[in-house]
Design a protein around this motif. Sequence first.
Motif, PDB file in Angstrom:
ATOM      1  N   TYR B   4      -6.885  -5.347   8.249  1.00 19.92           N
ATOM      2  CA  TYR B   4      -7.171  -3.960   7.868  1.00 19.92           C
ATOM      3  C   TYR B   4      -8.172  -3.335   8.820  1.00 19.92           C
ATOM      4  CZ  TYR B   4      -9.275  -0.363   4.813  1.00 19.92           C
ATOM      5  OH  TYR B   4      -9.786   0.773   4.288  1.00 19.92           O
ATOM      6  N   ILE B   5      -9.247  -4.090   9.100  1.00 22.04           N
ATOM      7  CA  ILE B   5     -10.278  -3.549   9.990  1.00 22.04           C
ATOM      8  C   ILE B   5      -9.754  -3.414  11.408  1.00 22.04           C
ATOM      9  CG2 ILE B   5     -12.531  -4.048  11.004  1.00 22.04           C
ATOM     10  CD1 ILE B   5     -13.247  -5.301   8.259  1.00 22.04           C
ATOM     11  N   VAL B   6      -8.995  -4.427  11.845  1.00 14.85           N
ATOM     12  CA  VAL B   6      -8.437  -4.356  13.197  1.00 14.85           C
ATOM     13  C   VAL B   6      -7.535  -3.130  13.313  1.00 14.85           C
ATOM     14  CG1 VAL B   6      -6.857  -5.476  14.799  1.00 14.85           C
ATOM     15  CG2 VAL B   6      -8.595  -6.819  13.620  1.00 14.85           C
ATOM     16  N   ARG B   7      -6.767  -2.874  12.250  1.00 12.22           N
ATOM     17  CA  ARG B   7      -5.875  -1.727  12.283  1.00 12.22           C
ATOM     18  C   ARG B   7      -6.678  -0.429  12.395  1.00 12.22           C
ATOM     19  NH1 ARG B   7      -3.275  -2.396   7.602  1.00 12.22           N
ATOM     20  NH2 ARG B   7      -3.904  -0.445   6.640  1.00 12.22           N
TER      21      ARG B   7
ATOM     22  N   ILE C 353       7.416  -3.896   1.873  1.00 16.00           N
ATOM     23  CA  ILE C 353       5.970  -4.121   1.790  1.00 16.00           C
ATOM     24  C   ILE C 353       5.469  -4.262   3.211  1.00 16.00           C
ATOM     25  CG2 ILE C 353       4.155  -5.606   0.848  1.00 16.00           C
ATOM     26  CD1 ILE C 353       6.310  -6.813  -0.975  1.00 16.00           C
ATOM     27  N   ARG C 354       4.523  -3.418   3.582  1.00 14.56           N
ATOM     28  CA  ARG C 354       4.009  -3.492   4.960  1.00 14.56           C
ATOM     29  C   ARG C 354       2.635  -4.114   4.951  1.00 14.56           C
ATOM     30  NH1 ARG C 354       7.467  -0.213   7.847  1.00 14.56           N
ATOM     31  NH2 ARG C 354       8.509   1.319   6.522  1.00 14.56           N
ATOM     32  N   ARG C 355       2.412  -4.998   5.886  1.00 13.47           N
ATOM     33  CA  ARG C 355       1.109  -5.665   5.969  1.00 13.47           C
ATOM     34  C   ARG C 355       0.715  -5.856   7.406  1.00 13.47           C
ATOM     35  NH1 ARG C 355       1.127  -8.946   1.245  1.00 13.47           N
ATOM     36  NH2 ARG C 355       0.387  -7.534  -0.366  1.00 13.47           N
ATOM     37  N   GLY C 356      -0.529  -6.234   7.600  1.00  6.53           N
ATOM     38  CA  GLY C 356      -0.980  -6.690   8.907  1.00  6.53           C
ATOM     39  C   GLY C 356      -1.336  -5.547   9.839  1.00  6.53           C
ATOM     40  N   VAL C 357      -1.696  -5.927  11.048  1.00  5.40           N
ATOM     41  CA  VAL C 357      -2.211  -4.970  12.018  1.00  5.40           C
ATOM     42  C   VAL C 357      -1.180  -3.902  12.341  1.00  5.40           C
ATOM     43  CG1 VAL C 357      -3.069  -4.744  14.357  1.00  5.40           C
ATOM     44  CG2 VAL C 357      -3.726  -6.704  12.981  1.00  5.40           C
ATOM     45  N   LEU C 358       0.056  -4.305  12.515  1.00  2.76           N
ATOM     46  CA  LEU C 358       1.063  -3.360  12.959  1.00  2.76           C
ATOM     47  C   LEU C 358       1.908  -2.831  11.810  1.00  2.76           C
ATOM     48  CD1 LEU C 358       2.083  -5.228  16.202  1.00  2.76           C
ATOM     49  CD2 LEU C 358       0.718  -3.145  16.009  1.00  2.76           C
ATOM     50  N   GLN C 359       1.483  -3.125  10.590  1.00  3.03           N
ATOM     51  CA  GLN C 359       2.226  -2.639   9.421  1.00  3.03           C
ATOM     52  C   GLN C 359       3.693  -3.068   9.461  1.00  3.03           C
ATOM     53  OE1 GLN C 359       0.748  -0.285   6.711  1.00  3.03           O
ATOM     54  NE2 GLN C 359      -0.551  -1.891   7.497  1.00  3.03           N
ATOM     55  N   ARG C 360       3.883  -4.318   9.850  1.00  3.36           N
ATOM     56  CA  ARG C 360       5.257  -4.790   9.841  1.00  3.36           C
ATOM     57  C   ARG C 360       5.701  -5.056   8.412  1.00  3.36           C
ATOM     58  NH1 ARG C 360       4.813  -9.642  13.681  1.00  3.36           N
ATOM     59  NH2 ARG C 360       3.006  -9.653  12.338  1.00  3.36           N
ATOM     60  N   THR C 361       7.012  -4.976   8.214  1.00  3.59           N
ATOM     61  CA  THR C 361       7.546  -5.253   6.899  1.00  3.59           C
ATOM     62  C   THR C 361       7.534  -6.755   6.672  1.00  3.59           C
ATOM     63  OG1 THR C 361       8.953  -3.361   7.175  1.00  3.59           O
ATOM     64  CG2 THR C 361       9.499  -4.859   5.402  1.00  3.59           C
ATOM     65  N   VAL C 362       6.764  -7.182   5.701  1.00  2.07           N
ATOM     66  CA  VAL C 362       6.674  -8.628   5.470  1.00  2.07           C
ATOM     67  C   VAL C 362       7.441  -9.036   4.226  1.00  2.07           C
ATOM     68  CG1 VAL C 362       4.467  -8.873   6.615  1.00  2.07           C
ATOM     69  CG2 VAL C 362       4.531  -8.351   4.197  1.00  2.07           C
ATOM     70  N   GLY C 363       7.907  -8.069   3.473  1.00  4.32           N
ATOM     71  CA  GLY C 363       8.648  -8.429   2.280  1.00  4.32           C
ATOM     72  C   GLY C 363       9.263  -7.203   1.661  1.00  4.32           C
ATOM     73  N   GLN C 364       9.968  -7.406   0.574  1.00  7.75           N
ATOM     74  CA  GLN C 364      10.611  -6.305  -0.118  1.00  7.75           C
ATOM     75  C   GLN C 364      10.262  -6.373  -1.592  1.00  7.75           C
ATOM     76  OE1 GLN C 364      12.884  -4.098   1.309  1.00  7.75           O
ATOM     77  NE2 GLN C 364      12.807  -5.018   3.340  1.00  7.75           N
ATOM     78  N   VAL C 365       9.957  -5.207  -2.177  1.00  6.94           N
ATOM     79  CA  VAL C 365       9.902  -5.155  -3.628  1.00  6.94           C
ATOM     80  C   VAL C 365      11.325  -4.920  -4.106  1.00  6.94           C
ATOM     81  CG1 VAL C 365       9.021  -3.917  -5.612  1.00  6.94           C
ATOM     82  CG2 VAL C 365       7.581  -4.210  -3.621  1.00  6.94           C
ATOM     83  N   LEU C 366      11.850  -5.903  -4.800  1.00 11.04           N
ATOM     84  CA  LEU C 366      13.248  -5.792  -5.228  1.00 11.04           C
ATOM     85  C   LEU C 366      13.287  -5.043  -6.558  1.00 11.04           C
ATOM     86  CD1 LEU C 366      14.175  -9.500  -4.432  1.00 11.04           C
ATOM     87  CD2 LEU C 366      14.201  -7.540  -2.903  1.00 11.04           C
TER      88      LEU C 366
END
Lengths: 468, 325, 659
Positions: B4-7, C353-366
Amino acid sequence: MMGFQVVLLWSDMLIWLLVVAGIGVGVLVAKTPPLLAAWRRVGADRVGMAAATVLLAFIAIGLLDSLHYRVQLDGKPGQKASYAVEVLSVLDALAAPLRLRNEKTYSAPFATRLYAKETIDLPGGETLRDYPRLKHGGSHLGEREDAVAADAGLTAFRAGVLALLAWAALAAGAAALVQRGPAAVDASGWQKIWRRETAFAWDAVLLTVGLMLLVVVPLFWLAGQYHVFGTDKVGQDVLYQVLKSVRTGLIIGLVTTLVMLPMAVLLGIVAGYFRGWMDDVIQYIYTVLNSIPGVLLIAAAVLMMQVVIDTHPQWFSTAAERADLRLLALCFILGITSWTGLCRLLRGETLKLRELEYIQAAQAFGVSSWRIIVRHILPNLMHIVIIALVMDFSGLVLAEAVLSYVGIGVDPTMISFGTMINSARMELGREPVVWWSLAAAFTAMFILVLAANLFADAVRDAFDPRAA
Amino acid sequence: MLAYIVRRLLYAIPILIGVNLLTFALFFVVNTPDDMARMQLGVKRVTPEAIEKWKAERGYDKPLLINSGAKGLSTVTDTVFFQKSARMFVGDFGRAEDGRDIAREIASRMGPSLAIALPTFILGLFVTVSFALTLAFFRATAFDFWGVVLCVAMMSISGLFYIIGGQFLISKVWRLVPISGFADGVDAWRFLLLPVLIGVISGIGASTRWYRTIFLEEVGKDYVRTARAKGLPETIVFFRHVLRNALIPILTGVVVVIPLLFMGSLLTESFFGVPGLGSYTIDAINAQDFAVVRSMVFIGSVLYIVGLILTDISYTVVDPRIRFE
Amino acid sequence: MLQVTNLRLGFASGKKMLVAVDGISFVISKGETFALLGESGCGKSATAQGIMRLLPAAGRITDGSVRLEGTELLTLAEADMRQVRGARIAMIFQEPATSLNPVLTVGMQIGEVLDLHCGLRGEPARQRMLELLRQVGIADPERRLDEYPFQFSGGMKQRVMIAIALAGEPDLLIADEPTTALDVTVQAQILDLLAQLQRERGMGMLLITHDLGVVAKMAHRIGVMYAGELVEVASREEFFSRPQHPYTQALFAALPEVSRRGMALTTIPGQVPSLAAMPASCRFADRCTHVMPVCREISPDWRGVAASHTLRCHWSGSTAVVANHTPRMGLGHLMPEMAPFLDVVDLKVHFPIRRGVLQRTVGQVLAVDGVSLAISAGRTLALVGESGCGKTTVGKALLQLVKPTAGSVRLGGSELVGMQGKRLRAARRHMQMVFQDPFASLNPRLRVGEIIAEGMSALGLESDAAAQGRAVAALLKQVGLPDEAAGRYPHEFSGGQRQRIAIARALAVQPELLICDEPTSALDVSVQAQILNLLKKLQEELGVAYLFITHNFAVVEYLANDVAVMYLGRIVERGGAEEVLRSPKHPYTQALLSAVPVPRLDAHSAAIRLPGETPSPANPPAGCHFHPRCPLAIDVCRQRYPETSEISATHTVNCHLAR
């Protein structure tokens, strides 16, 4: 016969446009019960209505000062008429005694002599260092200079009585109006006002009007004979300067918000409603603008604008026009730096609104996005816009003073609270102190800003759905 | 949380570039270096030669964005944009009109600015939060009513009045502290006292009212009712439950201005003759020194963005809901 | 133990005082549950807050006495009253989500009660907290104690609230709608827990609720409140066998039930009088079917009809006559079976569901994961499920308000998924939606006439103003509102009337299918009956089909021809209403049905209690989604999702055990 040429400054146009828009909105409000109900709540708020009465007085001064003309100069018949360089306003004409009766330099309120000693030539060829007699202040007294207090007191008393009579007439009018209203069964209109049984806060308005009359009528009566607030370095009457400052303050407070309003509303709604890449772009724009400290962005922009104005002297036929353009440019710059807050607020609210079921119902009918924005979202955001409009006003009036002090405010030749304070503050170092310019400017500004703040609170309480 | 912070840090880069481009546009495109030269030289002395000389001395004679006359990489580097705007990223701000190095000047003026801004900020925060908390505690009483009246009155008074009035009363009439000036070391307190006091007082009105609203909003929430139903005394309800929740919006709202404290205050510093960044900025504005104003705009934006990032971090510290996401 | 006598309280509004509770009296003994039953706004929550002396700032207690084992509470000093709150009387609230402090750990929130009332600190306090959490059925209390409320599910939060209430070992527990915000299966757990704790501790309990089913399950004695007054007090047996007051009788008669299928429900005409204009006579007179002249003059006094049964009513006629007044209505399912009008095959709605630095899709809410449905013209399909199962998303995906990820939605033969622009707009004519919240579903800035006409103009049905006006008037008549309603604004209407407006808006484009998303869940029972009647009548007259999205089985039983039960984005059982409700095959359906509290004395046969709560649709369990909560789960359930098995031509179920 004296001819004259009407001068329509850009800021005049905007301010009258605002008046027309205000009337238009008023008509619209009268036709829309929910909005009318909210404004009725404002009308029932005693403090709010008292503040509104004061504000109206300020606005009246500002409007009078927004009708400009140039006097035709005397010329031989048959020659092409030429006009004075000086641009005057209706207020200038009304306050001509104040404007024209200049002294040589500083003089204290109600003084009959200048504030600085001068060498006076006596009839016998001798000279004397003394405080010279003022040309206008208290001149009707002649030799009886020590009678100032008695004379002023008597005049004030007479004017006060007149003010009371005028107030009584007004109050009777209001009572008659209330009586004519619906359901006036058991009590006379006067009693109803007194017992606070009216839907509109008549008692507060009448009280404020009474107080204002009691102060203003004697003040202006006396202003014909004395410099009630003293004079400044070049001998100009301070009361006149205060009156002229009002318009500047009003324009900065109102036009600025208005300039930014369309952009803030449009971008805020678009970002919130369409989301996606539009939202990203709009958020990026306002974060960038927001991240530049406001004063510095204004400073940078004003400096740049000054360069433009200085390099194009041919654009302006009078000094007033040049000062006016700088004022407008300042409004635009202030607007551009301050729209981000409202934009963000509207974006957040739109995000909430678009999830509401009535929006989804409209979407289910295939109503187009723009139609949904206009019919469903915009009307439900109006209260935020109105609250922002009135809340920003006082902050902007205060900001003008600071910016003018820093040297990035209005044109130095334009009279405003800021320029008054700026030119007077150095004189605090004098012995004895020249305090009246500062005091007058700060007091007038305080009254204006306080009234605006109180009115803003009343409006916010009436329009904020959470407060209801 | 780290992601989050890195982003947030990564997000700061395009914003900084945006700020840089904006200032570049404002200072070099809307007004050309020729205009600036005319302005600086004064209307009377303007000759084409003088303008060219002025520009050459300051490196404004290069092309704006692309130098088609140069070769290789220097088509891009040997330009006004690269030399004047892009180099600000590495802390090179060039020279002011008086020939001094802006970066060095800024470094030496940060101290006095902070000496005033930091105590004002801390003391002001403490005073306003305590006052707002007291008002909220005695809500809907006469004390609360008159407190709010006082706040509205205080926020209707111009900031200039606080400074001028304070200087006049305390320094001139009572002669308690010097009117203006600055000293290094321990002796500085005599010069700091008045500006800090005035800074705190002038902020009371608006901030107290704002914090009071936040407190009252929290008081109306369901968990406060739960706390009362437990039989907790009102003081504990306030200090344990309401204060903690209200501090989230308050803290995150003030964190953003902390880095900006380095910039000092324009008004206070110029009135009190403090050799800080605020008075530096004002002098530059009055002297129409574009290089300094440009540098200050850039530094201000950088500090604001740092503040934004600190805000995001502070959220994770005070709000468990974000900390554990 | 608790004795409330002639309690009067009100809310200051300007100079006036609006009396919200007008002289109510009741007693609660040790170990007894007294239920205050009433519809919204009748003053039952204000009564509870009055007893605790925790009224909002504008509230004032004007008269009466509240005695707790002889101690008068209303005159107690505030400091002494604090010794009562939490220690002798504890309270739990309706919204567990907002009633806990979000920034303090659960342990701190329980601990402060222990510290205050029991003087426990440090390790002994911690031991006691663990014990409390175990008692309220929270697994792994050692870890849970240091967690924050947002890490708990809704039912778990309510358990924490109960633990906080129990920490001071109170003599009396006030439960203000403790399960209204919870799902049926969770509600059953919480009610069981409350009943069990009460038995163990011999606590008195004041249960505030609007749900007759909850009353039947929990209460020993019942007080019915109407417009700030108690109108009937009776023991449980008396109350359910011989309700006397016309209001109570009408409440019972308004309940949708399977036995009333095909009949119009009894409704209570009119509205509760407003606080500002309370009549001095009987407050129910204007809405009463047995009203007599005396009712409009004198407020009735208490009179006893049995040893444990008193009421305030002039009328002394016989009981249970109300139901017979209802006219018989035709049954929707008598219409001939036709090819499905709406055919949904394998509909999927996934949210990334987007997560991480680059907001990649890491999962789906089904949210919706392969739903198939079919509705024939003129029939009603009920889509039943608990919150978060994806049923609302299904409704929105059908209307293309949410873009389906995959699958097909065929309406009258044309495929809607992927349809754009004009053609989609044309297709929308055939299908419309009625939303849950009558307050959020009408734009407050538009007149009712404009709201109803919006669809017509958007879809280009009636272009000229006069024709549109006539159409609006006809629609208003159809939903039982007066003509002049068209010129008024939504805020002038009550919740039930607003829902009628919303129905009129949907009907304006003459759709063949109406998707009703919990249209009655925000309404009181008597108003719910009006809306259900209206929906039935409209189906008779217009032959419109309904997709009825709900969690309320009573409504399903009363209204539906077919039922589909949804769990975690998938339909687990589908069939005719009779088949599914009488002989449910899926363990989830069985549990759901048995968890519904029934407003009858004899209701409680062996109930199936489901442990835990619905898992997150972002991470559904492997194998059968239901297996972690299923009491019958076997190995194969943990490994693969069950195939669809046919029980009959119309009845299908997805369960390994239902072969």
